[in-house]
Design a protein around this motif. Structure first.
Motif, PDB file in Angstrom:
ATOM      1  N   ARG A 241       1.783 -14.603 -14.049  1.00 57.98           N
ATOM      2  CA  ARG A 241       3.244 -14.501 -14.032  1.00 57.98           C
ATOM      3  C   ARG A 241       3.886 -15.648 -13.261  1.00 57.98           C
ATOM      4  N   HIS A 242       3.266 -16.053 -12.165  1.00 55.21           N
ATOM      5  CA  HIS A 242       3.784 -17.212 -11.424  1.00 55.21           C
ATOM      6  C   HIS A 242       3.805 -18.437 -12.333  1.00 55.21           C
ATOM      7  N   ALA A 243       2.692 -18.647 -13.066  1.00 58.22           N
ATOM      8  CA  ALA A 243       2.615 -19.814 -13.949  1.00 58.22           C
ATOM      9  C   ALA A 243       3.604 -19.701 -15.105  1.00 58.22           C
ATOM     10  N   ALA A 244       3.687 -18.506 -15.712  1.00 63.26           N
ATOM     11  CA  ALA A 244       4.577 -18.319 -16.861  1.00 63.26           C
ATOM     12  C   ALA A 244       6.041 -18.461 -16.465  1.00 63.26           C
ATOM     13  N   TYR A 245       6.404 -17.892 -15.337  1.00 62.89           N
ATOM     14  CA  TYR A 245       7.792 -17.996 -14.884  1.00 62.89           C
ATOM     15  C   TYR A 245       8.171 -19.441 -14.625  1.00 62.89           C
ATOM     16  N   ALA A 246       7.259 -20.189 -14.018  1.00 66.21           N
ATOM     17  CA  ALA A 246       7.562 -21.590 -13.704  1.00 66.21           C
ATOM     18  C   ALA A 246       7.680 -22.431 -14.968  1.00 66.21           C
ATOM     19  N   VAL A 247       6.775 -22.221 -15.913  1.00 69.80           N
ATOM     20  CA  VAL A 247       6.743 -23.055 -17.118  1.00 69.80           C
ATOM     21  C   VAL A 247       7.764 -22.603 -18.160  1.00 69.80           C
ATOM     22  N   ILE A 248       7.833 -21.283 -18.400  1.00 70.85           N
ATOM     23  CA  ILE A 248       8.680 -20.770 -19.487  1.00 70.85           C
ATOM     24  C   ILE A 248      10.096 -20.475 -19.036  1.00 70.85           C
ATOM     25  N   LEU A 249      10.236 -19.847 -17.869  1.00 69.10           N
ATOM     26  CA  LEU A 249      11.556 -19.410 -17.413  1.00 69.10           C
ATOM     27  C   LEU A 249      12.211 -20.363 -16.422  1.00 69.10           C
ATOM     28  N   GLY A 250      11.429 -21.279 -15.888  1.00 67.74           N
ATOM     29  CA  GLY A 250      11.979 -22.262 -14.957  1.00 67.74           C
ATOM     30  C   GLY A 250      12.420 -21.674 -13.633  1.00 67.74           C
ATOM     31  N   ARG A 251      11.773 -20.606 -13.190  1.00 66.66           N
ATOM     32  CA  ARG A 251      12.087 -20.011 -11.907  1.00 66.66           C
ATOM     33  C   ARG A 251      10.851 -19.349 -11.321  1.00 66.66           C
ATOM     34  N   SER A 252      10.949 -18.901 -10.085  1.00 69.07           N
ATOM     35  CA  SER A 252       9.794 -18.336  -9.403  1.00 69.07           C
ATOM     36  C   SER A 252       9.697 -16.830  -9.672  1.00 69.07           C
ATOM     37  N   TYR A 253       8.495 -16.306  -9.464  1.00 66.15           N
ATOM     38  CA  TYR A 253       8.239 -14.884  -9.655  1.00 66.15           C
ATOM     39  C   TYR A 253       7.851 -14.270  -8.329  1.00 66.15           C
ATOM     40  N   ARG A 254       8.397 -13.098  -8.044  1.00 67.83           N
ATOM     41  CA  ARG A 254       8.055 -12.392  -6.817  1.00 67.83           C
ATOM     42  C   ARG A 254       7.564 -10.993  -7.171  1.00 67.83           C
ATOM     43  N   PHE A 255       6.390 -10.657  -6.678  1.00 65.06           N
ATOM     44  CA  PHE A 255       5.797  -9.362  -6.997  1.00 65.06           C
ATOM     45  C   PHE A 255       5.910  -8.374  -5.844  1.00 65.06           C
ATOM     46  N   PHE A 256       5.532  -8.788  -4.638  1.00 64.76           N
ATOM     47  CA  PHE A 256       5.453  -7.873  -3.502  1.00 64.76           C
ATOM     48  C   PHE A 256       6.791  -7.723  -2.790  1.00 64.76           C
ATOM     49  N   SER A 257       7.597  -6.796  -3.240  1.00 67.27           N
ATOM     50  CA  SER A 257       8.806  -6.466  -2.481  1.00 67.27           C
ATOM     51  C   SER A 257       8.460  -5.454  -1.388  1.00 67.27           C
ATOM     52  N   ASP A 258       7.549  -4.528  -1.713  1.00 71.81           N
ATOM     53  CA  ASP A 258       7.005  -3.558  -0.757  1.00 71.81           C
ATOM     54  C   ASP A 258       5.509  -3.470  -1.047  1.00 71.81           C
ATOM     55  N   PRO A 259       4.690  -4.318  -0.378  1.00 70.36           N
ATOM     56  CA  PRO A 259       3.277  -4.483  -0.747  1.00 70.36           C
ATOM     57  C   PRO A 259       2.500  -3.178  -0.903  1.00 70.36           C
ATOM     58  N   LEU A 260       2.549  -2.277   0.060  1.00 67.93           N
ATOM     59  CA  LEU A 260       1.758  -1.058   0.002  1.00 67.93           C
ATOM     60  C   LEU A 260       2.171  -0.188  -1.183  1.00 67.93           C
ATOM     61  N   THR A 261       3.479   0.004  -1.323  1.00 68.41           N
ATOM     62  CA  THR A 261       3.985   0.826  -2.433  1.00 68.41           C
ATOM     63  C   THR A 261       3.645   0.200  -3.773  1.00 68.41           C
ATOM     64  N   ASP A 262       3.792  -1.118  -3.874  1.00 70.49           N
ATOM     65  CA  ASP A 262       3.521  -1.812  -5.133  1.00 70.49           C
ATOM     66  C   ASP A 262       2.043  -1.714  -5.517  1.00 70.49           C
ATOM     67  N   ILE A 263       1.149  -1.861  -4.543  1.00 74.03           N
ATOM     68  CA  ILE A 263      -0.284  -1.803  -4.819  1.00 74.03           C
ATOM     69  C   ILE A 263      -0.693  -0.404  -5.255  1.00 74.03           C
ATOM     70  N   VAL A 264      -0.187   0.622  -4.572  1.00 75.79           N
ATOM     71  CA  VAL A 264      -0.498   2.002  -4.946  1.00 75.79           C
ATOM     72  C   VAL A 264       0.039   2.309  -6.341  1.00 75.79           C
ATOM     73  N   TYR A 265       1.236   1.833  -6.627  1.00 74.49           N
ATOM     74  CA  TYR A 265       1.858   2.051  -7.933  1.00 74.49           C
ATOM     75  C   TYR A 265       1.017   1.404  -9.039  1.00 74.49           C
ATOM     76  N   GLU A 266       0.578   0.179  -8.807  1.00 77.40           N
ATOM     77  CA  GLU A 266      -0.221  -0.519  -9.814  1.00 77.40           C
ATOM     78  C   GLU A 266      -1.583   0.140  -9.986  1.00 77.40           C
ATOM     79  N   TYR A 267      -2.179   0.619  -8.889  1.00 80.38           N
ATOM     80  CA  TYR A 267      -3.482   1.273  -8.994  1.00 80.38           C
ATOM     81  C   TYR A 267      -3.375   2.539  -9.843  1.00 80.38           C
ATOM     82  N   ARG A 268      -2.310   3.295  -9.650  1.00 74.34           N
ATOM     83  CA  ARG A 268      -2.116   4.503 -10.455  1.00 74.34           C
ATOM     84  C   ARG A 268      -2.046   4.157 -11.940  1.00 74.34           C
ATOM     85  N   LYS A 269      -1.410   3.040 -12.276  1.00 73.39           N
ATOM     86  CA  LYS A 269      -1.315   2.615 -13.669  1.00 73.39           C
ATOM     87  C   LYS A 269      -2.650   2.081 -14.183  1.00 73.39           C
TER      88      LYS A 269
END
Length: 284
Positions: A116-144
């Motif tokens: 996503r970092h690479a795609a956002y930079a190349v395709i969208l011309g902007r940066s990507y941010r994933f961890f707004s709340d690291p613990l919550t985000d990791i648990v959420y992704e693990y459940r998925k």
């Protein structure tokens, strides 16, 4: 019981290759379809609600995840081969796959974020941010991630079971063709019979009763598969009922019965019922 031949038309390595290829293709096709539905749904919903949404974003988010999961399938296959889900070691396997699912999710998140970092930079011309709340985000992704990991493991088990069954059937056909001997499974045992000694056989749910040498054997095989084995062994069998076959060489008497059906007697004294729809397959 006599132990069956151990030779196999295909090696374990080839079997694993077939299983991996099949599961990889299934996973790629299924995930691609899910990604298409999810991304297009997000775009349609945004349009209906008059929300501003760059249509490239949903496709980038969905397929960065899908590409990463698809790339992980071979690693999951190697791990599943090390810890197969069998009745003998299911508890150990479940614990091992819990650990495996954590590693799978960790690698998936890392790979997905990098893409996503690479795609956002190349395709969208902007940066990507994933961890707004690291613990919550990791648990959420693990459940998925837990569901796709479990589905991949279960499909691997199913595909391997199917391939191993096919391999056993190939071995049995080869032995019948080369030695005239039937290799049959009965519970945890293997029965080896001279194909020519078979008098008759009839379906019994998922099993077949086979009469040979004055004994009746219960084998886990379909009636159609047994017919094929007998044919490979050079035995002339004929179906006399939708759930019954006889060795033509063992038939000594054919007599009519009511409603156009008939009765058959074989050399060991067995008497069997035959259906009129199959009467033309026997001598008049």
């Amino acid at each position: 019981m006599i132990r069956a031949m151990t030779t196999s038309p295909i090696s374990d390595a080839e079997l694993d290759r077939r299983v991996l290829l099949r599961v990889w293709l299934i996973a790629a096709a299924f995930l691609a379809a899910v990604g298409f539905v999810n991304a297009s749904t997000l775009i349609v919903d945004a349009t209906r609600e008059a929300r501003s949404l760059d249509p490239r974003v949903p496709w980038t988010l969905e397929y960065s995840s899908i590409v990463t999961i698809t790339a992980l399938v071979p690693l999951v296959a190697l791990y599943e081969r090390r810890f197969p889900l069998t009745p003998e070691n299911w508890l150990k396997a479940i614990f091992a796959h819990f650990i495996g699912s954590v590693v799978f999710s960790t690698v998936h998140i890392a790979g997905m974020v990098l893409l996503r970092h690479a795609a956002y930079a190349v395709i969208l011309g902007r940066s990507y941010r994933f961890f707004s709340d690291p613990l919550t985000d990791i648990v959420y992704e693990y459940r998925k991630d837990l569901l796709p990991y479990a589905v991949i493991v279960l499909i691997l088990n199913l595909a391997r079971s199917v391939e191993e069954h096919k391999r056993e059937a190939e071995v049995a056909r080869a032995e019948a063709r080369e030695t005239g001997r039937l290799t049959l499974k009965s519970g945890g045992c293997t029965i080896l019979l001279d194909a020519r000694s078979m008098e008759w056989a009839q379906a019994a749910a998922n099993y077949v009763d086979i009469r040979a040498n004055g004994m009746t054997h219960l084998a886990r095989i379909s009636l159609t598969a047994l017919e094929q084995l007998l044919s490979e062994a050079g035995v002339d069998v004929v179906r006399v009922h939708r759930s019954r076959i006889v060795n033509r060489a063992k038939v000594i008497e054919i007599a009519p019965s009511r409603d156009g059906d008939f009765r058959i007697k074989t050399t060991d004294g067995s008497e069997l019922g035959g259906s009129r729809r199959y009467r033309h397959l026997l001598p008049a």
